[in-house]
Enzyme design. Structure first.
Site, short mmCIF file in Angstrom:
data_model
loop_
_atom_site.label_atom_id
_atom_site.label_comp_id
_atom_site.label_asym_id
_atom_site.label_seq_id
_atom_site.Cartn_x
_atom_site.Cartn_y
_atom_site.Cartn_z
N HIS A 224 34.60 42.46 42.80
CA HIS A 224 34.18 42.70 41.42
C HIS A 224 34.43 41.45 40.59
O HIS A 224 35.58 41.08 40.34
CB HIS A 224 34.95 43.88 40.82
N MET A 317 41.69 48.19 40.95
CA MET A 317 41.88 49.47 40.29
C MET A 317 40.68 50.37 40.58
O MET A 317 39.60 49.92 40.92
CB MET A 317 42.10 49.30 38.79
#
Length: 381
Positions: A224, A317
């Site tokens: 990401h 996360m």
């Protein structure tokens, strides 16, 4: 309604030291040479429940002095500052911070991308783009607080690294301390696929540096990152891994011994064509909301290889990758995950571990050795 950037009252500042659950507030340090940026960031953070600004430093040198007598959980770090720049100061800040996580607040320029990726490789946990004038809006506020919360210390009782011999025929039994491990699949992998997010670049570089040079399987990476950072990221992985790295596009052949990286604006997917594996790019929404997402990479790899694949989930996360990992395991593949103690955020690895999908939960260097064992290559260079 009070303006977003108005100063909190003294009562509100005291209340911010604990959150509604009664836990200690997240202690934040801001390091930026701009008084305006320091002021705006501190107002955003102090107005939120459960945060406390413990220091605001106009230089890296002052921040290092502050860390000698102040306990900090998260450091917001500007990289481009007079004197000792944030990048040069990063190793000292990490050491002086005694476990503090660093969130880089970076510009969108090419130089900013180079410095930010270098900082993430060196151990900074995550990056937040510094908005242009007038860009500190509600969306920015929400994203900033979410990143700081994710980097805050987790509850006591970290899960220790756990492992199982990938050649075992029995699954490890679950116990109170660790998620259950499953036996590794017997299918020899044709591809290694790695998914990561917050804290993942540092872990990924450690993993790649520890892979034996003779390991010649293709490596797929979904990380990401903002799209503008991906070319710089590819160059960093090429250096860390000592092998060619390419950003995949539509119909990119998947080559042995090469690192293939998902572009920032789309999901990397894999299909089989004439006995060869081909990468494609998808732009559809996924459950995790991530783009690129790890799930499509794992899911399509399961179908394209018939489960002859090894999936790895590193720090990040959320739970991106968990659904795809389930598909890969169902097809006969194997999943390894980074352990909690070495993760900046044990979200994505935890999701696959607690789902019972992992055959080992280890630090990145140990994952590299386990990969070498699983594909029959010596782990020693």
């Amino acid at each position: 309604m009070r303006h977003l950037f108005s100063l909190p009252t003294r009562t509100e500042t005291r209340a911010a030291r604990t959150n509604r659950a009664g836990r200690a507030a997240v202690r934040v340090m801001i390091v930026d040479d701009s008084l305006i940026v320091r002021t705006v960031l501190s107002r955003i953070i102090e107005e939120a429940d459960g945060f406390e600004i413990v220091a605001k430093s106009s230089s890296a040198e002052l921040a290092i002095v502050d860390l000698a007598h102040k306990r900090v959980d998260v450091i917001l770090l500007d990289l481009e500052m007079p004197g000792m720049g944030g990048l040069d100061a990063l190793p000292t800040l990490l050491a002086a911070g005694r476990g503090a996580q660093v969130l880089v607040v970076s510009s969108l320029t090419e130089e900013g991308a180079e410095h930010t990726i270098a900082a993430l490789r060196m151990g900074a946990a995550d990056t937040m783009l510094k908005p242009r004038s007038g860009g500190f809006d509600q969306a920015y506020r929400t994203a900033l607080l979410e990143k700081i919360r994710a980097l805050a210390p987790s509850a006591p009782g970290c899960v220790e690294p756990v492992e199982t011999d990938l050649r075992e025929t029995e699954s490890a039994a679950p116990n109170a301390a660790h998620p259950a491990l499953r036996k590794a699949a017997s299918k020899a992998p044709r591809v290694i696929a790695i998914g990561a997010s917050t804290g993942g670049i540092h872990a990924l570089c450690i993993l790649l540096r520890n892979l034996p040079p003779q390991l010649n399987l293709p490596i797929l990476v979904t990380q990401h990152l903002p799209e503008s950072f991906i070319p710089v990221f590819a160059r960093q992985l090429e250096t860390a891994g000592g092998r060619k790295a390419v950003v995949t596009g539509a119909r990119t052949p998947i080559e042995a011994g090469c690192i293939h990286i998902a572009p920032g604006g789309g999901h990397m997917m894999v299909r089989e064509s004439g006995g060869r594996l081909i990468a494609e790019i998808g732009h559809f929404p996924v459950a995790s909301g991530c783009r690129p997402s790890v799930d499509p990479m794992f899911e399509t790899l399961a179908d394209a290889t018939g489960g002859h694949a090894l999936g790895i989930v590193l720090s990040g996360m959320g739970r991106d990758g968990a659904d795809g990992a389930a598909r890969l395991v169902e097809a006969g593949g194997t999943i390894l995950a980074q352990d909690e103690s070495s993760s900046a955020v044990w979200g994505m690895p935890r999701a696959v571990a607690e789902a019972g999908l992992t055959s080992a939960i280890l630090p990145p260097a140990e994952i590299a050795k386990r990969i070498a064992l699983n594909v029959g290559a010596s782990p020693w260079k």
